[in-house]
Write a protein that holds these residues in place. Sequence first.
Motif, PDB file in Angstrom:
ATOM      1  N   ARG A 276       0.818  -1.214   0.000  1.00 32.91           N
ATOM      2  CA  ARG A 276       0.000   0.000   0.000  1.00 32.91           C
ATOM      3  C   ARG A 276       0.854   1.267   0.000  1.00 32.91           C
ATOM      4  O   ARG A 276       0.565   2.211  -0.741  1.00 32.91           O
ATOM      5  N   GLU A 280       0.282   3.687  -3.169  1.00 33.89           N
ATOM      6  CA  GLU A 280      -0.381   4.968  -2.911  1.00 33.89           C
ATOM      7  C   GLU A 280       0.391   6.151  -3.481  1.00 33.89           C
ATOM      8  O   GLU A 280      -0.171   7.241  -3.645  1.00 33.89           O
ATOM      9  N   GLY A 283      -1.332   7.464  -6.224  1.00 35.29           N
ATOM     10  CA  GLY A 283      -2.701   7.844  -5.920  1.00 35.29           C
ATOM     11  C   GLY A 283      -2.826   9.300  -5.534  1.00 35.29           C
ATOM     12  O   GLY A 283      -1.970  10.136  -5.849  1.00 35.29           O
ATOM     13  N   LEU A 284      -3.900   9.603  -4.809  1.00 36.00           N
ATOM     14  CA  LEU A 284      -4.216  10.980  -4.436  1.00 36.00           C
ATOM     15  C   LEU A 284      -4.141  11.226  -2.936  1.00 36.00           C
ATOM     16  O   LEU A 284      -4.298  12.368  -2.488  1.00 36.00           O
ATOM     17  N   ARG A 285      -3.899  10.190  -2.150  1.00 42.00           N
ATOM     18  CA  ARG A 285      -3.962  10.332  -0.697  1.00 42.00           C
ATOM     19  C   ARG A 285      -2.571  10.378  -0.073  1.00 42.00           C
ATOM     20  O   ARG A 285      -2.233   9.597   0.810  1.00 42.00           O
ATOM     21  N   HIS A 286      -1.745  11.270  -0.583  1.00 39.82           N
ATOM     22  CA  HIS A 286      -0.439  11.510   0.023  1.00 39.82           C
ATOM     23  C   HIS A 286      -0.030  12.936  -0.315  1.00 39.82           C
ATOM     24  O   HIS A 286      -0.639  13.587  -1.183  1.00 39.82           O
ATOM     25  N   SER A 287       1.010  13.429   0.342  1.00 35.93           N
ATOM     26  CA  SER A 287       1.387  14.840   0.177  1.00 35.93           C
ATOM     27  C   SER A 287       2.662  15.017  -0.639  1.00 35.93           C
ATOM     28  O   SER A 287       3.149  16.137  -0.785  1.00 35.93           O
ATOM     29  N   ARG A 290       3.589  13.532  -7.157  1.00 43.21           N
ATOM     30  CA  ARG A 290       2.733  12.523  -7.778  1.00 43.21           C
ATOM     31  C   ARG A 290       3.542  11.650  -8.744  1.00 43.21           C
ATOM     32  O   ARG A 290       4.422  12.141  -9.453  1.00 43.21           O
TER      33      ARG A 290
END
Length: 441
Positions: A276, A280, A283-287, A290
């Motif tokens: 994971r 991730e 994905g979109l759920r990290h700071s 990208r």
Amino acid sequence: MDTEEFLLPRSQHANERLHALIPGGAHTYAKGDDQYPEHLAPVISHGHGAHVWDIDDNRYIEYGSGLRSVSLGHAHPRVLEAVRREIDRGGNFVRPSIVEVEAAERFLATVPTAEMVKFAKNGSDVTTAAVRLARAVTGRPRVAICGDHPFFSVDDWFIGTTPMSAGIPAQTTELTVAFPYGDLAATEELLTRYEDQVACLILEPAGHSEPPPGYLEGLRELADRHGCVLIFDEMITGLRWSEAGAQGLYGVTPDLSTFGKALGNGFAVSALAGRRDLMEQGGLRHSGDRVFLLSTTHGAETHSLAAAMAVLTTYTEEGITARLHDLGERLAAGVRDAAAGMGVGDHVVVRGRASNLVFATLDENLQPSQEYRTLFLRRLLAGGVLAPSFVVSSALDDADIDRTVEVVAQACAVYRKALDAADPTSWMGGRPVKPVFRRLA
């Protein structure tokens, strides 16, 4: 049927049309007519179960179906039922379909060593995504591939290492290095030589032989110690080794893994799966920055994902992996007995796991020979066996295996004559078949 009487006029004409319109005469190099004896490359009309028919109205027992992808047999009823159900409901939308999450749940339940999954259409998409992700999370440029495994991707990072490297900058190829399968010391030496440069180790976890004891565990430890990502290419081993792939069978969990081929039973679907925290990053759920992991227009077509779910269900409910092994063991024993009985047991050699058998054709000096392969394939085709390999599908039955062994015995009788003459050319019927990866056409 005598091979002199075995002709494929309609297929030959269709092959000429194919070459006039399609570079290479096929959309996959491994399906090219250069892989078959001259003028004996059948063009397929249709298939059902373990049998296919060519446009010259010949029926064949088929092995290696769909380049190993059709492991349940052609037109499998459970798969077709699932596909038909979705086709009438639309196949591609502007937002995710509920089928996407259902397919992900089914996949992750079947491959519990993975925590997230993303689907695409072909194996190259997902292996390249795995490499890109490994480079992103490690900040390192180099990719270490297992040099003993034949294919990882159509993309430059791999194809540049093959004889078909035209059009690929040397700077790209120089970033890919190779390690030998089964040799932990050599792999550690490579990682030490390129300390803090190697983003990932990518390999098929098993091939024509089983991993040496402790090898995969040793690779896992090396990857951890040198800070690189361990990637298992499970295109072939996925489902054929166990429902959860080679990682499920051998108990070694990679950071990322890629699946395809058997996953769709001929429908176009592949998967990138893994940890994971790595996945991730796409994905979109990290700071953080990208990562362009995977984004494909057709990667989530509902009918292909429905096919994958049906395949996974069929494998687990019907014990398909065990059946593939049983069929392969029966076939391997029969072929070995037939070859030995004709005095060519050292020359026609069956290798690999029972669910993924290949054969080698060796000359009088026990060296691999394309000429003897041509002779052998020519006799198999004339006997109604289409077998670039002996990779089984679960649609085969005992009668198919028995007939295959009978045809192999007939081919081996001719093979013996060619060995005695130390010259297979009289039985080849034309130019030899060719390897896929070669510099010149």
